[in-house]
Scaffold this active site. Sequence first.
Site, mmCIF file in Angstrom:
data_model
loop_
_atom_site.group_PDB
_atom_site.id
_atom_site.type_symbol
_atom_site.label_atom_id
_atom_site.label_comp_id
_atom_site.label_asym_id
_atom_site.label_seq_id
_atom_site.Cartn_x
_atom_site.Cartn_y
_atom_site.Cartn_z
ATOM 1 N N THR A 3 0.518 -3.647 4.363
ATOM 2 C CA THR A 3 0.019 -2.288 4.491
ATOM 3 C C THR A 3 1.129 -1.344 4.958
ATOM 4 O O THR A 3 2.276 -1.742 5.116
ATOM 5 C CB THR A 3 -1.198 -2.246 5.424
ATOM 6 N N HIS A 4 0.782 -0.101 5.161
ATOM 7 C CA HIS A 4 1.741 0.996 5.304
ATOM 8 C C HIS A 4 2.840 0.712 6.325
ATOM 9 O O HIS A 4 2.604 0.248 7.430
ATOM 10 C CB HIS A 4 1.012 2.279 5.704
ATOM 11 N N GLY A 5 4.066 0.977 5.881
ATOM 12 C CA GLY A 5 5.208 0.916 6.771
ATOM 13 C C GLY A 5 5.742 -0.455 7.097
ATOM 14 O O GLY A 5 6.648 -0.573 7.936
ATOM 15 N N ASP A 39 3.039 -1.209 9.768
ATOM 16 C CA ASP A 39 4.289 -1.176 10.524
ATOM 17 C C ASP A 39 4.690 -2.521 11.126
ATOM 18 O O ASP A 39 5.401 -2.577 12.126
ATOM 19 C CB ASP A 39 4.228 -0.112 11.625
ATOM 20 N N THR A 79 0.804 -1.221 0.000
ATOM 21 C CA THR A 79 0.000 0.000 0.000
ATOM 22 C C THR A 79 0.838 1.272 0.000
ATOM 23 O O THR A 79 0.668 2.130 -0.868
ATOM 24 C CB THR A 79 -0.976 0.017 1.181
#
Length: 214
Positions: free
Chosen positions: A137-139, A157, A119
């Site tokens: 997903t992000h990070g 994360d 993402t």
Amino acid sequence: MSGLVLVGASGLAREATAVAVLVQHPGPVQVVDDDPARWGTLHGLAPVLGGVDLVTELVDDEVVLTLGKGRLRRRVATRLAMVGLGASRYATLLHPRIVLPGSCHVGRGSIALDGVVLTADVEVGEHVVLMPHVTLTHGCTVADFATLCAGVSLGGDVEVGEAAYIGMNASVREGVHIGADATVGMGAVVLDDVPAGETWAGVPARPIRTGVHA
């Protein structure tokens, strides 16, 4: 470079061959494997030329490690480096339907199959395998030689350690760390950090075994 050599006559090699065809890789796809019974046969559409050490002779070909377990890919990468195979020989195979924004990166030698989604701000290391419909997903960060099986979902994360293995349809809560050489079972729901070398399974996931196995 023209051809593509897949190291390991596995199911993953068949899937990698399919991706190479879809992305119109310019050269022939060939396989090497240390099992003499496979030499001179076809593995799917690709011929098995001989043992793994042949890679160093096929100087015009790119290389992808198609052994299913990250610890095996790491072992073979070390073996090939010792006989002079440079990192620049490794190719990255990305299915054309992968979602890969500009803020994300997939390292050399990695494989990402159909439906993989990254993402934002996702970092994937070298010789990683992302099976179909993995969502990062992000990070998120995924270290070298990790394997994420079909349907794995990582919250934001999440950190996945070197050569970790996450089984089909497992889910990992945001901010969790999966240690190096750890294993997460199929369908697990991981809410807490998984220490290096441990095997966790269940809903919620709990440790069932410790120690790294070759």
